[in-house]
Design an enzyme around this catalytic site. Structure first.
Site, mmCIF file in Angstrom:
data_model
loop_
_atom_site.group_PDB
_atom_site.id
_atom_site.type_symbol
_atom_site.label_atom_id
_atom_site.label_comp_id
_atom_site.label_asym_id
_atom_site.label_seq_id
_atom_site.Cartn_x
_atom_site.Cartn_y
_atom_site.Cartn_z
ATOM 1 N N ARG A 49 -78.051 27.758 27.403
ATOM 2 C CA ARG A 49 -79.346 27.075 27.438
ATOM 3 C C ARG A 49 -79.193 25.584 27.662
ATOM 4 O O ARG A 49 -79.540 24.770 26.811
ATOM 5 C CB ARG A 49 -80.145 27.389 26.170
ATOM 6 C CG ARG A 49 -80.440 28.865 26.007
ATOM 7 C CD ARG A 49 -81.195 29.186 24.728
ATOM 8 N NE ARG A 49 -81.393 30.634 24.613
ATOM 9 C CZ ARG A 49 -81.894 31.257 23.545
ATOM 10 N NH1 ARG A 49 -82.259 30.539 22.490
ATOM 11 N NH2 ARG A 49 -82.040 32.560 23.534
ATOM 12 N N ASP A 104 -68.686 21.062 40.442
ATOM 13 C CA ASP A 104 -67.225 20.894 40.447
ATOM 14 C C ASP A 104 -66.651 21.879 39.430
ATOM 15 O O ASP A 104 -66.679 21.628 38.220
ATOM 16 C CB ASP A 104 -66.855 19.463 40.081
ATOM 17 C CG ASP A 104 -65.354 19.202 40.207
ATOM 18 O OD1 ASP A 104 -64.599 20.155 40.452
ATOM 19 O OD2 ASP A 104 -64.936 18.040 40.048
ATOM 20 N N ASP A 119 -63.380 23.276 39.131
ATOM 21 C CA ASP A 119 -61.954 23.592 39.011
ATOM 22 C C ASP A 119 -61.236 22.950 37.820
ATOM 23 O O ASP A 119 -60.041 23.193 37.610
ATOM 24 C CB ASP A 119 -61.208 23.264 40.303
ATOM 25 C CG ASP A 119 -61.322 21.794 40.704
ATOM 26 O OD1 ASP A 119 -61.786 20.976 39.884
ATOM 27 O OD2 ASP A 119 -60.954 21.482 41.852
ATOM 28 N N ASP A 166 -59.905 20.145 37.082
ATOM 29 C CA ASP A 166 -58.607 19.540 37.378
ATOM 30 C C ASP A 166 -58.569 18.031 37.171
ATOM 31 O O ASP A 166 -57.593 17.376 37.529
ATOM 32 C CB ASP A 166 -58.196 19.870 38.814
ATOM 33 C CG ASP A 166 -59.100 19.221 39.855
ATOM 34 O OD1 ASP A 166 -60.165 18.680 39.481
ATOM 35 O OD2 ASP A 166 -58.748 19.265 41.050
#
Length: 347
Positions: free
Chosen positions: A124, A194, A196, A198
């Site tokens: 939520r 985004d 990933d 990283d």
């Protein structure tokens, strides 16, 4: 416990206006404690039905530069007979497990959420049903329950979702948009993702597809809702949120950690929590230049205020009001209450 802080500013009612900060409108003010930290003791175990902020009825409200966290049920929820609400430049954080929710935004009366941060909520972030504008926000480290939940309802919804940023964190296991259906009518544009984890910003703009937004009903044109004066690009919105979201005039260590350490890690650091007194949060703490803890210690650093009307003596003397008379509610020559003029001078 739940935690609520507000920047040195007093929100005012607005007829469904999502306005760039700072703002000043003549209207009945929302009374807030500013540059302060509140603790509301609630059990970490047992009754889970405690929201940090919940609104069930009312109209024409602005919540600006508010930091709220540690709700046992929802952290900031709006349900029912509520209309014309703006949440801007705020932080909605760390709803407590096992529920761990950012909040329900469920009203046909209209809620604008602008330049705000949802962080470390399992689900939520928010869950929306009804009329909503979601613009220039950042959602970070949502959990398996979902990021922006698009209705999941038989009732109709109408939303603009523009120029937001979604950054996966260690708790994230699902796509940022979930649980939409044909009853959720939405205009979407320029939302950045985004996934990933990283530590670098190397995401992309989500294309308009049901794979990205769940099976919602896409609209070709925006709904004609009041909106921001300046629509930021997603990455400019991220920078704006990092610089000034929440009670940012004097950030406490909780907001500082959430912004600098977690969000600043760009996906590497973050977790949903059960106990806000445990490391690394370690409960509410001191605010540089502001209050220490309003509850339960009732000790704070504040300027001299002889008449205890919320306006310091030095300000009253400089601006021609009486530091010995409780006159904060009196209307000044410009049409605003003395307390409104003082609080707006702090921004």
């Amino acid at each position: 416990m739940s935690r609520l802080r507000d920047k040195q500013h007093q929100g005012k009612a607005s007829p469904s206006m999502a306005m760039d900060y700072p703002i000043q409108r003549r209207a009945t003010p929302l009374r807030v404690i500013f540059d302060s930290e509140w603790e509301f003791p609630t059990k970490l175990q047992g009754d889970s039905g405690k929201d940090a902020i919940t609104i069930a009825n009312g109209a024409n409200m602005i919540f600006d530069h508010v930091s709220v966290s540690w709700g046992r049920d929802e952290t900031f929820s709006i349900n029912g007979d509520v209309s014309n609400v703006t949440i801007s430049d705020s932080i909605i954080a760390q709803g407590l497990e096992t529920h761990s929710c950012g909040g329900l935004i469920q009203t046909d009366g209209g809620v604008s959420i602008i330049r705000s941060l949802y962080i470390d909520n399992k689900t939520r972030n928010p869950k929306v049903k009804g009329v909503n504008e979601f613009v220039n926000n950042v959602v970070y480290n949502w959990g398996g329950g979902g990021g922006y939940i698009a209705g999941d309802s038989d009732g109709p919804s109408y939303a603009n979702i523009l120029n937001n940023v979604f950054i996966s964190g260690p708790s994230t296991s699902v796509h940022p948009f979930t649980r939409g259906n044909a009853n959720f009518h939405t205009y979407v544009s320029n939302n950045y993702y985004d996934p990933d984890q990283d530590g670098t910003l190397n995401g992309w703009i989500l294309a308009e597809s049901t794979d990205n937004y769940s099976p919602v009903d896409f609209q070709a044109t925006k709904y004609n809702y009041p909106t921001v004066g300046t629509l930021l690009s997603p990455l400019d919105a991220l920078a704006k949120v990092k610089a000034s979201a929440g009670a940012s005039k004097s950030r406490d260590h909780v907001d500082t950690y959430l912004i600098n350490t977690e969000l600043g890690s760009l996906g590497k650091i973050g977790t949903t929590i059960t106990d806000p007194t445990a490391s690394p949060i370690n409960g509410p703490g001191p605010i540089s230049g502001g209050t220490v803890r309003l509850f339960p210690l009732m000790t704070f650093h504040a300027p001299v205020d002889t008449d205890k009307d919320g306006i310091p003596d030095a300000y009253e003397t400089a601006h021609g009001t009486n530091p010995n008379v409780n006159d904060s509610a009196n209307i000044a020559s410009n049409g605003y209450a003395n307390i409104e003029n003082y609080i707006n001078s702090l921004v």
